[in-house]
Design an enzyme around this catalytic site. Structure first.
Site, PDB file in Angstrom:
ATOM      1  N   ASP A  35       0.856  -1.191   0.000  1.00 17.64           N
ATOM      2  CA  ASP A  35       0.000   0.000   0.000  1.00 17.64           C
ATOM      3  C   ASP A  35       0.894   1.244   0.000  1.00 17.64           C
ATOM      4  O   ASP A  35       1.898   1.304   0.712  1.00 17.64           O
ATOM      5  CB  ASP A  35      -0.924  -0.005   1.229  1.00 17.64           C
ATOM      6  CG  ASP A  35      -2.058   0.988   1.074  1.00 17.64           C
ATOM      7  OD1 ASP A  35      -3.216   0.546   0.958  1.00 17.64           O
ATOM      8  OD2 ASP A  35      -1.798   2.217   1.061  1.00 17.64           O
ATOM      9  N   ILE A  36       0.525   2.222  -0.804  1.00 17.28           N
ATOM     10  CA  ILE A  36       1.355   3.426  -0.961  1.00 17.28           C
ATOM     11  C   ILE A  36       1.306   4.298   0.290  1.00 17.28           C
ATOM     12  O   ILE A  36       2.205   5.116   0.521  1.00 17.28           O
ATOM     13  CB  ILE A  36       0.883   4.214  -2.214  1.00 17.28           C
ATOM     14  CG1 ILE A  36       2.001   5.079  -2.767  1.00 17.28           C
ATOM     15  CG2 ILE A  36      -0.362   5.030  -1.929  1.00 17.28           C
ATOM     16  CD1 ILE A  36       1.720   5.621  -4.168  1.00 17.28           C
ATOM     17  N   GLY A  98     -15.693   3.395   3.465  1.00 22.91           N
ATOM     18  CA  GLY A  98     -14.568   4.246   3.078  1.00 22.91           C
ATOM     19  C   GLY A  98     -13.844   3.760   1.841  1.00 22.91           C
ATOM     20  O   GLY A  98     -12.761   4.241   1.537  1.00 22.91           O
ATOM     21  N   GLN A  99     -14.438   2.809   1.115  1.00 27.63           N
ATOM     22  CA  GLN A  99     -13.800   2.331  -0.125  1.00 27.63           C
ATOM     23  C   GLN A  99     -13.588   3.502  -1.083  1.00 27.63           C
ATOM     24  O   GLN A  99     -14.526   4.253  -1.368  1.00 27.63           O
ATOM     25  CB  GLN A  99     -14.675   1.264  -0.805  1.00 27.63           C
ATOM     26  CG  GLN A  99     -14.021   0.702  -2.072  1.00 27.63           C
ATOM     27  CD  GLN A  99     -14.895  -0.331  -2.801  1.00 27.63           C
ATOM     28  OE1 GLN A  99     -16.048  -0.543  -2.433  1.00 27.63           O
ATOM     29  NE2 GLN A  99     -14.340  -0.942  -3.821  1.00 27.63           N
ATOM     30  N   HIS A 105      -9.987  -5.050  -3.456  1.00 33.70           N
ATOM     31  CA  HIS A 105      -8.654  -5.239  -2.875  1.00 33.70           C
ATOM     32  C   HIS A 105      -8.797  -5.642  -1.425  1.00 33.70           C
ATOM     33  O   HIS A 105      -9.595  -5.073  -0.685  1.00 33.70           O
ATOM     34  CB  HIS A 105      -7.799  -3.982  -3.027  1.00 33.70           C
ATOM     35  CG  HIS A 105      -8.467  -2.731  -2.543  1.00 33.70           C
ATOM     36  ND1 HIS A 105      -9.397  -2.042  -3.306  1.00 33.70           N
ATOM     37  CD2 HIS A 105      -8.363  -2.059  -1.380  1.00 33.70           C
ATOM     38  CE1 HIS A 105      -9.826  -0.992  -2.625  1.00 33.70           C
ATOM     39  NE2 HIS A 105      -9.222  -0.984  -1.448  1.00 33.70           N
ATOM     40  N   HIS A 107      -7.007  -5.598   2.050  1.00 32.60           N
ATOM     41  CA  HIS A 107      -5.913  -5.039   2.838  1.00 32.60           C
ATOM     42  C   HIS A 107      -5.396  -6.137   3.769  1.00 32.60           C
ATOM     43  O   HIS A 107      -6.190  -6.817   4.428  1.00 32.60           O
ATOM     44  CB  HIS A 107      -6.409  -3.888   3.729  1.00 32.60           C
ATOM     45  CG  HIS A 107      -6.914  -2.691   3.003  1.00 32.60           C
ATOM     46  ND1 HIS A 107      -6.174  -1.547   2.839  1.00 32.60           N
ATOM     47  CD2 HIS A 107      -8.104  -2.451   2.399  1.00 32.60           C
ATOM     48  CE1 HIS A 107      -6.886  -0.638   2.185  1.00 32.60           C
ATOM     49  NE2 HIS A 107      -8.060  -1.166   1.905  1.00 32.60           N
TER      50      HIS A 107
HETATM   51  P1  AMP Z   1      -9.877   1.589   0.132  1.00 29.77           P
HETATM   52  O1  AMP Z   1     -10.261   2.694   1.061  1.00 29.77           O
HETATM   53  O2  AMP Z   1     -10.165   0.229   0.720  1.00 29.77           O
HETATM   54  O3  AMP Z   1     -10.463   1.768  -1.249  1.00 29.77           O
HETATM   55  O4  AMP Z   1      -8.293   1.654   0.048  1.00 29.77           O
HETATM   56  C1  AMP Z   1      -7.572   2.038  -1.058  1.00 29.77           C
HETATM   57  C2  AMP Z   1      -6.121   1.862  -0.697  1.00 29.77           C
HETATM   58  O5  AMP Z   1      -5.338   1.987  -1.871  1.00 29.77           O
HETATM   59  C3  AMP Z   1      -5.584   2.886   0.296  1.00 29.77           C
HETATM   60  O6  AMP Z   1      -5.041   2.206   1.435  1.00 29.77           O
HETATM   61  C4  AMP Z   1      -4.505   3.622  -0.488  1.00 29.77           C
HETATM   62  O7  AMP Z   1      -3.402   4.002   0.316  1.00 29.77           O
HETATM   63  C5  AMP Z   1      -4.128   2.599  -1.525  1.00 29.77           C
HETATM   64  N1  AMP Z   1      -3.563   3.141  -2.757  1.00 29.77           N
HETATM   65  C6  AMP Z   1      -4.035   4.170  -3.496  1.00 29.77           C
HETATM   66  N2  AMP Z   1      -3.271   4.373  -4.571  1.00 29.77           N
HETATM   67  C7  AMP Z   1      -2.277   3.446  -4.518  1.00 29.77           C
HETATM   68  C8  AMP Z   1      -1.147   3.137  -5.355  1.00 29.77           C
HETATM   69  N3  AMP Z   1      -0.884   3.839  -6.475  1.00 29.77           N
HETATM   70  N4  AMP Z   1      -0.344   2.120  -4.975  1.00 29.77           N
HETATM   71  C9  AMP Z   1      -0.587   1.425  -3.848  1.00 29.77           C
HETATM   72  N5  AMP Z   1      -1.640   1.655  -3.022  1.00 29.77           N
HETATM   73  C10 AMP Z   1      -2.460   2.655  -3.352  1.00 29.77           C
END
Ligand code: AMP
Ligand code: ZN
Length: 119
Positions: A35-36, A98-99, A105, A107
């Site tokens: 995760d970034i 909060g998606q 994906h 986590h």
């Molecule tokens: P969600 O709230 O479950 O949709 O989480 C989306 C997740 O994607 C968050 O934890 C972000 O930090 C992660 N994210 C967004 N952009 C990127 C990226 N380019 N590379 C890796 N993780 C990312």
């Protein structure tokens, strides 16, 4: 107008290697990457390579693919060294969760004591 939902999807683009990511491992069906914006010392995302917007959009017959994601989540926990101390697998779905990225994906969070209930 493009009808290809995968064209602008961030995680489809990561799966196609159009957007860089720190990939942990992958196979033909799933991809695990860092995760970034990590929320814990270990924070990996596991995605199906096929585009599914959310769990609510998972088509009939997705059981094996979603199961493969869970098995990959366990592998990610092992590779990050949090399998023994424990970890959490989270699948945010829809507005109240909060998606923000609409490509399924999982986590995988670990490496610290995680609070419950989640915020
Ligand atoms: P969600 O709230 O479950 O949709 O989480 C989306 C997740 O994607 C968050 O934890 C972000 O930090 C992660 N994210 C967004 N952009 C990127 C990226 N380019 N590379 C890796 N993780 C990312
Ligand atoms: Zn996608």
């Amino acid at each position: 107008m493009s009808l290809d939902k995968t064209a602008d999807c961030l995680f489809c683009r990561i799966a196609r290697k159009e957007v860089p990511a720190k990939v942990l491992f992958e196979d033909d069906r799933v991809l695990a990457f860092e995760d970034i914006r990590p929320q814990a010392p270990a924070h990996v995302l596991v995605i199906p390579k096929a585009h599914i917007a959310s769990l609510e959009d998972a088509p009939a017959g997705s059981e094996e693919l979603l199961g493969a994601c869970l098995v990959a989540a366990r592998r990610a926990a092992r590779e990050k060294g949090v399998d023994a101390t424990g970890y959490r697998v989270v699948l945010n779905t829809g507005p109240d969760s909060g998606q923000v990225v609409f490509h399924v994906h999982f986590h995988v969070l670990g490496g610290r004591r995680l609070g419950w209930p989640p915020g």
